[in-house]
Motif scaffolding. Structure first.
Motif, short mmCIF file in Angstrom:
data_model
loop_
_atom_site.label_atom_id
_atom_site.label_comp_id
_atom_site.label_asym_id
_atom_site.label_seq_id
_atom_site.Cartn_x
_atom_site.Cartn_y
_atom_site.Cartn_z
N THR A 1 4.89 -4.60 -7.66
CA THR A 1 4.57 -6.15 -8.55
C THR A 1 4.08 -7.01 -7.18
O THR A 1 2.17 -7.72 -8.32
N ILE A 2 4.23 -7.50 -6.75
CA ILE A 2 2.78 -8.53 -5.58
C ILE A 2 1.53 -8.50 -5.94
O ILE A 2 0.65 -8.83 -6.19
N ARG A 3 1.61 -7.29 -5.39
CA ARG A 3 0.00 -5.84 -4.93
C ARG A 3 -0.61 -6.12 -6.50
O ARG A 3 -2.38 -6.54 -6.79
N TYR A 4 0.26 -5.71 -7.74
CA TYR A 4 -0.27 -5.39 -8.86
C TYR A 4 -0.91 -7.04 -9.31
O TYR A 4 -2.16 -7.54 -9.22
N TYR A 5 0.07 -7.65 -9.19
CA TYR A 5 -0.70 -9.40 -9.10
C TYR A 5 -1.69 -9.86 -8.44
O TYR A 5 -2.76 -10.14 -8.85
N SER B 1 0.79 -1.10 -0.37
CA SER B 1 0.08 -0.03 0.05
C SER B 1 0.94 1.43 0.04
O SER B 1 1.92 1.36 0.34
N PHE B 2 0.30 2.07 -0.37
CA PHE B 2 1.01 3.41 0.25
C PHE B 2 1.46 3.88 1.43
O PHE B 2 3.08 4.87 1.24
N ASP B 3 0.19 3.72 2.38
CA ASP B 3 1.38 4.04 3.10
C ASP B 3 2.62 3.27 4.28
O ASP B 3 3.10 3.49 4.39
N GLU B 4 2.06 1.57 3.21
CA GLU B 4 3.94 0.82 3.56
C GLU B 4 4.38 1.88 2.87
O GLU B 4 5.93 1.91 3.57
N VAL B 5 4.48 2.98 1.93
CA VAL B 5 6.24 2.78 1.43
C VAL B 5 6.12 3.68 2.51
O VAL B 5 7.77 4.21 2.71
N SER B 6 6.01 5.21 2.87
CA SER B 6 6.87 5.81 4.46
C SER B 6 7.28 4.86 5.33
O SER B 6 8.60 5.76 5.50
N GLY B 7 6.94 3.76 6.02
CA GLY B 7 7.72 3.29 6.32
C GLY B 7 8.74 2.42 6.28
O GLY B 7 10.08 2.31 6.15
N VAL B 8 8.90 2.05 4.41
CA VAL B 8 9.79 1.43 4.43
C VAL B 8 10.82 2.63 3.44
O VAL B 8 11.87 2.52 4.05
N VAL B 9 10.45 4.00 3.28
CA VAL B 9 11.50 5.00 2.99
C VAL B 9 12.36 5.43 4.50
O VAL B 9 13.43 6.17 4.35
N LEU B 10 11.37 5.32 5.39
CA LEU B 10 11.88 5.96 6.79
C LEU B 10 13.22 4.38 7.10
O LEU B 10 14.36 5.64 7.61
N SER B 11 12.72 3.47 7.26
CA SER B 11 13.93 2.62 7.70
C SER B 11 15.00 2.94 6.47
O SER B 11 16.05 2.55 6.72
#
Length: 156
Positions: free
Chosen positions: A129-133, A77-87
């Motif tokens: 990619t996994i989300r798209y699938y 999700s786009f919410d997960e992007v913030s956690g990934v970018v932060l880490s």
């Protein structure tokens, strides 16, 4: 929650952790290769793999602390992007700071910045990619369209 849900959740978690770790392990030698025009100084590959493994381990620990691997965010999700970018940002910053202090001879100071960007790109590309699938390929698009109020972003 049945045993199948626990297995699929465990497999998803292990795959997500392994994917993030491997993104760092691949990104560091790739950044070194790009920095030296697809070559490397003597001993650079071993050091790059070591730094990549250490960065991957730090990312997994931070990801666990920021609940990337504990279900806080919907995967991809786009919410997960913030956690990934932060880490990834924290790992890159810590690694750059360590590189400035230690001055490894076969690892230029630009490698943490290049590797951080490459690792972030790989992690986000894998997640989307996994989300798209999951959303486009796995679910059929046949049937009569129905509008459900209050369903959020679920398609079920």
């Amino acid at each position: 929650m049945g045993s199948r849900d626990l297995i699929s959740n465990s497999a998803r978690l292990a795959g997500q952790i392994a994917g993030d770790f491997l993104a760092w392990v691949v990104a560091v030698p790739l950044a070194l290769s790009l920095r030296f025009d697809f070559g490397a100084p003597p001993g650079g590959w071993g050091l790059a793999l070591l730094w990549g493994a250490l960065a991957g381990l730090l990312h997994v620990l931070l990801g666990y602390a920021f609940q990337l691997y504990r279900g806080r965010y919907r995967f991809g999700s786009f919410d997960e992007v913030s956690g990934v970018v932060l880490s990834v940002g924290i790992v890159t910053w810590v690694w750059e700071f360590a590189t400035l202090i230690v001055h490894p001879s076969n690892l230029p100071r630009t490698i943490p910045l290049l590797a951080g960007g490459l690792a972030l790109s790989m992690m986000l590309a894998g997640r989307f990619t996994i989300r798209y699938y999951r959303e486009r390929v796995r679910l059929p698009n046949t049937g009569e369209r129905t509008l459900v109020y209050g369903a959020g972003n679920y398609r079920f």
